[in-house]
Design a protein around this motif. Sequence first.
Motif, PDB file in Angstrom:
ATOM      1  N   PRO A 162     -19.154   6.425   5.597  1.00 18.81           N
ATOM      2  CA  PRO A 162     -18.505   6.690   3.610  1.00 18.81           C
ATOM      3  C   PRO A 162     -17.749   5.715   2.569  1.00 18.81           C
ATOM      4  O   PRO A 162     -18.234   5.865   1.284  1.00 18.81           O
ATOM      5  N   ALA A 163     -17.301   4.486   3.612  1.00 15.60           N
ATOM      6  CA  ALA A 163     -17.017   3.402   2.923  1.00 15.60           C
ATOM      7  C   ALA A 163     -17.406   2.687   2.212  1.00 15.60           C
ATOM      8  O   ALA A 163     -17.896   2.686   0.531  1.00 15.60           O
ATOM      9  N   ILE A 164     -19.040   2.862   2.782  1.00 17.87           N
ATOM     10  CA  ILE A 164     -20.295   2.449   1.853  1.00 17.87           C
ATOM     11  C   ILE A 164     -21.115   3.063   1.194  1.00 17.87           C
ATOM     12  O   ILE A 164     -21.145   2.588   0.126  1.00 17.87           O
TER      13      ILE A 164
ATOM     14  N   LEU B  57     -22.431   4.250  11.137  1.00 15.40           N
ATOM     15  CA  LEU B  57     -21.146   5.717  11.323  1.00 15.40           C
ATOM     16  C   LEU B  57     -20.240   5.986  10.445  1.00 15.40           C
ATOM     17  O   LEU B  57     -20.059   6.127   9.519  1.00 15.40           O
ATOM     18  N   MET B  58     -19.551   5.178  11.265  1.00 15.96           N
ATOM     19  CA  MET B  58     -17.853   4.594  10.905  1.00 15.96           C
ATOM     20  C   MET B  58     -17.882   4.357   9.638  1.00 15.96           C
ATOM     21  O   MET B  58     -16.935   3.692   8.440  1.00 15.96           O
ATOM     22  N   LEU B  59     -18.580   3.132   9.094  1.00 10.61           N
ATOM     23  CA  LEU B  59     -18.848   2.279   7.745  1.00 10.61           C
ATOM     24  C   LEU B  59     -19.227   3.271   6.545  1.00 10.61           C
ATOM     25  O   LEU B  59     -19.207   3.157   5.598  1.00 10.61           O
TER      26      LEU B  59
ATOM     27  N   VAL C  53     -19.125   5.193  -1.161  1.00  6.04           N
ATOM     28  CA  VAL C  53     -18.019   4.955  -1.800  1.00  6.04           C
ATOM     29  C   VAL C  53     -17.773   3.462  -2.977  1.00  6.04           C
ATOM     30  O   VAL C  53     -17.882   3.804  -3.852  1.00  6.04           O
TER      31      VAL C  53
END
Lengths: 533, 306, 323
Positions: free
Chosen positions: C42-44, C38-40, C46
């Motif tokens: 947004p980055a993934i 989950l923490m990853l 984008v």
Amino acid sequence: MIMKKTLGIVLAASMLTASMAGCGSKSATTSSAGTDSTGKVVTLNAIMLKHPLTQDLEKMEWLTKIEKEAGVSIKWQQISADWAQKKGTLLASGDIPDLIFGQNAIVDSDYSQFPGLFQDLTELIETDAPNIKKMFSEKPETKTIATQLDGKIYAIPKYQRFWPTTVARQYVNQQWLDKLGLKQPTNWDELYDVLVAFKTKDPNGNGKADEIAMDFTGGGFNAMRLLSSEGITTTNSSNDGFFVEDGKVKNLYVDVRYKTLVTFLNKCFSSGLINPEVFTQDYTKFQALARGTGDVAKIGFTWGWEVSDRFGNTLAPQYSSTAPLKVSADSTDKVSWDYNYDYLNFGSNMVEMSAECENKDAAMKFIDKFYDPATSIQVLFGSMGTNISDDGGSYTVLPPTDTKMDPGTWKWTSSMADNGPMYIPDTLKLTLPTDMQSLAKQNEPLDAVMKSIDIEKDVWPGMYIKFSSEDNTTLALNNTNLGTLTSSKWASWIAKGGIDKEWDAYVSNCNKAGLPETTAIMQKYYDDYMKTK
Amino acid sequence: MVGGLFMNILKHKNMKTSDLVFDYIVYALCIVIFLVIAYPLYFIIIASVSDSTLVSTGQVTFFPKGFSLFGYNEIFKDARIWSGYYNTIIYTVLGTAVNLLFTLPAAYAMSRPEFQARRHVMLFFVITIFFNGGLIPTYLLMKELNISNTIWVFIIPFSVNVFNLIIARSFIEGTIPKELYEAASLDGCTHFQFFGKVVLPLSKPIIAVVGLYYMVGHWNDFFTALIYIRKDALKPLQIILRDILLTNQVFASGAGAGGASGGYAQQYADQVKYGVIIVSTIPILMVYPFIQKYFEKGVMIGAVKG
Amino acid sequence: MINIKPRISNSSSGKGILEIKKKYNILNTFKRDYQLWLMLLPAIIVIIIFNYIPMYGIQLAFRNFDFSKGLTGGKWVGLKYFKQFIDNYMFWPLMKNTITICLTSIIVGFPAPIFLAILFNQIRNAKVKKLLQTTVYLPHFISTVVMVGLMIVLLSPNTGIIGDLLKAVGLGDVNLLGSTSSFVPVYVGSDIWQNCGWGSIIYLAALSSVDSQLYDACKIDGAGRWQIIWHVDIPALIPTIIILFVLSMGNVLNTGFEKIFLLQNGLNLPVSEVIATYVYKIGIISNQFSFSAAIGLFNTVINFFFLFSMNKISKKFADISLW
């Protein structure tokens, strides 16, 4: 109860957002709906590639006036830097506005590389552009410039009539000559002696040996102008090296006469007669040096556009323009010069229209307004009243209202100037601003030579020639490689010598860079063009 | 014992001399470095208020000559400068917030050694540093998503810089010991809680660094605006300054085709050139000291114990 | 700590344990580490949208650019443009110039910020330290156009202050801006001048998280200043140094374009014509999209190869790697 209220709010909110979403969703590249036939104003998007000095287009009165007359409202995107980087993306993604203004913002090769992107204007000119039709009939060269290889017209050229036949004038510090009792040099040997005198006899009288006898830069104001002493007629400064002699296309970079010139320049450089920073200074420095310090001049012999631009107002009176030199007193080569008449007075690709434009007639009518001579002079010099006075039947260009400014800068800040579409007929009576009048005077020493140039046989008609897409690619690739080779050798031979040793290897490298192929292509197009005349 | 004390004093004395020499060397080097860097900066300042002809002919060395505020007048006269400042501040603040929001949790996740997929995910990220489809497909994508020519193009698309992600990850991996998480999870701590309550406070230096990098990236960015922005109202400071600045490049190619561009104009271009740097750098200059305090020592004390 | 959820594999028991491990690695990680995923996320997301989706554009390097058919519609020509680049008689000079500049930048420019960070860390007066740090990072903000203008003024042999200094030591004949032997030192030197201070920030940050108790302990043991640096500062920096070095390997063919383009002139052109400026002249000025895409891809592949190798080496010897 609360539920109902919330529901009501939610419904209202969603309807609001839905209607807003509907509003702004169209991307702003093509014009919005609007008709001109009912008198409503049509909105068009346009890019203008303008000079960085040029003021905001919205402030130009003549422009606002013609927009109103044509029933259009233009959303201008004014670009003055980095066009090369933006352009590729815009064209390749097909995302261009209705109109694009600016000299060669779009070039001939773009039409063949991006088929269907630009509008063929031929029919629109017939129906909506009486001024342009007039220009085509009075100055048929403009029609030639406008027509592409496939017979279509994608852009309109300009004709501005008042410009001289060449971009470079040759200047010598007359005050120094007088002080040393010397005459203007007429050939390279005399030039050498004059330069030595400049360097050693302290003509600027400040007790320091700080004179720079000769200075030059790339492009038009290059020492390559001396090639003309050997009979080579360059066209538009021939940066790629190509010139025409007696109907044959040749390249000066592998010509024996180039070798002679470089040898001479090397001799000057080693004697300290040429500015040691000639190859490393930038244009700022080049101009700054020429302005000297106060009354004390620094440069003895150089090339430039016009005397006050090159040397500043204070030192300008010290300089005279001179006639082209011969190689030696008994040389029989026919002296020539750099021929730029076509490039200075005509301009290609001043304005293009997108094929996706939704109001082509309105756009064409707007474009045509620029070509009304009364508007054209305003495009060039600025608005009637502030920049030009209408003397009924003739016009006078007024001096700058800001007295610190020179007329050249004034023109560039006030209006689109040379970057705008225009047609100034030969019959129009106009009194030029002071700098252009003085320019004509400074051109006088060159007049005799310029008149003697055989335009049919010795000039490369680059303005009128269109290359096919593949040939264009080949030329671009080969010329880039050639350019790297020639510019580094030009600099290193002049500064460090060695041309005799390295000449043969250099010529063979030039050939490896595709020079024979390029020359053959150029010759073919030249012959084809000549047949049409 | 007295002997031992004596030995200690002797030891101190020796250290003192070699320390002294060391200190001298350090200070000498620092002075040299300072001069080498500070002089050109000082030169820029005085050049921005000097007559540009004198500047390019090397007559301005330690003091301004031909004092004139013409350059600054020209810059600030252009009303777009103010909207440029405003826009840049908005893009920088919003953009950096989003950057940190996306990057830091990801960096944390990638730093967990028990996260088995992390090597694959890292490869997934690193590939994008090298391979990209080019400007045209990216441009088309922005158009499709309708973010071209809006403020969002500055904030969302490039919000994760893989380089920054990597340094953040390395920092967290190197400074937050494994035992810390083990201890916390035994107490029932989730990754989120651990991240928020333990990792973030301990990572102030790297947050400051990465935040600074992102911030400066936004501040200096002119390319995004160059390609994607049409409306003057959305243009950031750098694009406006670049427009003003590149007049010199135009002059570098010679007089305008026909009709001299004018010597007056040449001088204008030069004076503006140096003023432009000052104008664009001062805000950053004011921000850095606030961030710098996070680099000070003493962040990790006592974290490992207990 | 390690939760093993045994799974019953379908194959015979001999392979069972391996199967357990394999399934555990990839599928189970979603379940077990869902918080980290989950923490990853947004980055993934984008990166997928803005970096991976446009990657179809890479195929432009293998096709003729045909505007009427869109980016992906041109005729497939395979390695034609790569060949065109390699057979180009400028190819070897371009490669040589590019690699020379890049390697010099890495060899000289990489240690400089480290050195600076360690140096500044030795200063005890906080005010002096702050002044130095602020001064030293400022050059980073000078835009390239202005930087080159500045260099031309200061380095001018006749009128620049550096020119005057050179004359004073008798080297007055050297034109730093116009010689093939001085181009690379001047270029790399100016890069270091501009970026050294900025680059030292990350190392200073790493040094700032060193436990001050370590310093005290060393002093008590009687260590000299140099020994403290060797035993405390440098080890604290090693992980950062290695990661940054591996990353810098990915720039083996990246020179940046603008500064070199502005510094080029006839006298230094034999060493200053690099891939980036060549691509600009060919690609941008004459719209050779496919050709410049091919050269770009060629560049990229080589850079990636270097990064990949360096990553493997550092993984093997220092157990520190990107992935």
